[in-house]
Design a protein around this motif. Structure first.
Motif, short mmCIF file in Angstrom:
data_model
loop_
_atom_site.label_atom_id
_atom_site.label_comp_id
_atom_site.label_asym_id
_atom_site.label_seq_id
_atom_site.Cartn_x
_atom_site.Cartn_y
_atom_site.Cartn_z
N SER A 82 0.87 -1.19 0.00
CA SER A 82 0.00 0.00 0.00
C SER A 82 0.90 1.23 0.00
CB SER A 82 -0.94 -0.02 1.21
OG SER A 82 -0.27 0.40 2.39
N ASP A 83 0.39 2.32 0.54
CA ASP A 83 1.18 3.54 0.63
C ASP A 83 1.89 3.66 1.97
OD1 ASP A 83 -1.28 3.78 1.93
OD2 ASP A 83 -1.25 5.96 1.79
N ASP A 86 5.82 4.28 2.63
CA ASP A 86 6.19 4.47 1.23
C ASP A 86 6.19 3.14 0.47
OD1 ASP A 86 6.77 6.10 -0.92
OD2 ASP A 86 8.95 5.91 -0.69
N GLY A 87 5.23 2.30 0.79
CA GLY A 87 5.09 1.03 0.09
C GLY A 87 5.84 -0.12 0.73
N ARG A 176 -7.70 2.44 2.42
CA ARG A 176 -6.73 1.85 3.34
C ARG A 176 -7.04 2.33 4.75
NH1 ARG A 176 -4.31 5.08 5.56
NH2 ARG A 176 -2.84 5.91 4.04
N ASP A 185 -8.20 6.32 4.42
CA ASP A 185 -7.78 7.09 3.26
C ASP A 185 -8.12 6.36 1.97
OD1 ASP A 185 -5.76 9.46 4.13
OD2 ASP A 185 -5.51 7.75 5.48
N ILE A 187 -6.67 5.43 -1.38
CA ILE A 187 -5.30 5.40 -1.91
C ILE A 187 -5.26 5.14 -3.41
CG2 ILE A 187 -4.28 4.73 0.29
CD1 ILE A 187 -4.05 1.86 -0.80
N TYR A 194 -4.67 0.83 -8.07
CA TYR A 194 -3.99 0.36 -6.86
C TYR A 194 -2.80 -0.54 -7.22
CZ TYR A 194 -3.07 -3.00 -3.16
OH TYR A 194 -2.44 -3.83 -2.29
N MET A 197 0.00 1.46 -8.56
CA MET A 197 0.71 2.19 -7.50
C MET A 197 1.76 1.29 -6.84
SD MET A 197 -0.75 3.57 -3.84
CE MET A 197 -0.75 1.88 -3.21
N VAL A 198 1.37 0.04 -6.54
CA VAL A 198 2.31 -0.88 -5.90
C VAL A 198 3.48 -1.17 -6.84
CG1 VAL A 198 2.60 -3.15 -4.85
CG2 VAL A 198 0.48 -1.90 -4.50
N LYS A 201 5.91 1.64 -6.97
CA LYS A 201 6.75 1.65 -5.77
C LYS A 201 7.73 0.48 -5.77
CE LYS A 201 3.46 4.15 -2.84
NZ LYS A 201 4.32 5.33 -2.67
#
Length: 211
Positions: A82-83, A86-87, A176, A185, A187, A194, A197-198, A201
């Motif tokens: 997730s975030d 920072d992942g 999340r 939140d 995300i 999603y 995003m992963v 990162k």
């Protein structure tokens, strides 16, 4: 290649790049896992007609990694991020069986107190609790699907698909939850976003110290 296929290939490469122990973890995982059954896939689609196709694709590859029994072995395998950090914080993927059982959970009731605390915080000028304005703050109308628990077995963070966003949100956005301080939140605007995003990162949750 679909987003889910890209994710799986990237995940595999990240495990292999992370070193011998993590590569061995991946090889073992691939040797024991199996995908969702046709029967369970049909049940999921009936129960959640809006379930993201990419999530189903992940399940077709591996039917869960959260204390999932494959044959005589119970697997707990980091599959998502997730975030958070920072992942760098790992999450598990729920199995089809866990997703089907999740239909009995009423997250609106579970988070109703959090919504109320947040309103009280806003009125008093506090900042300890946060609820994203894209999330509907009405427990009686929340329809969420939890697809992932964190490495702390959900005690710290969980991930949800939101089928009932506020007027500011997007249907099937990814929420999340994070504990202490409590936060909800958004995300990502979709499950595909999603996964992207992963990937962006670089699967930072695959760290040698976790193996």
């Amino acid at each position: 290649m679909s987003i889910a296929q890209q994710y799986i290939e990237g995940l595999k490469n990240a495990y292999i790049r992370a070193g011998d122990l993590s590569a061995e973890e991946w090889i073992h995982f691939e040797s024991v896992k199996h995908g969702i059954s046709a029967e369970d896939e049909m049940k999921l689609l009936e129960m959640y007609p809006e379930i993201p196709a990419s999530l189903v694709e992940l399940l077709e590859f591996a039917d869960g990694t959260y204390w999932r029994e494959y044959g005589d072995e119970e697997i707990a395998f980091y599959f998502l991020g997730s975030d958070v950090d920072d992942g760098g914080y790992p999450y598990y993927l729920y199995s089809a069986g866990q997703l089907l059982e999740d239909d009995d959970m009423d997250y609106g009731d579970n988070f109703a107190d959090l919504f109320e605390w947040y309103r009280e915080e806003m009125e008093s000028g506090g900042t300890d609790i946060f609820v994203d304005p894209r999330i509907r703050q009405d427990g009686s109308r929340c329809d969420w699907l939890c697809f992932s628990d964190c490495m702390n077995n959900g005690g710290t963070s969980r991930l949800f698909i939101d089928f009932t966003p506020s007027e500011k949100g997007r249907r099937r956005q990814i929420i999340r939850y994070l504990h202490d301080p409590d936060r909800l939140d958004v995300i990502a605007g979709s499950f595909d976003e999603y996964l992207m995003m992963v990937m962006e990162k670089k699967f930072a949750f695959i760290q040698p110290e976790f193996f």
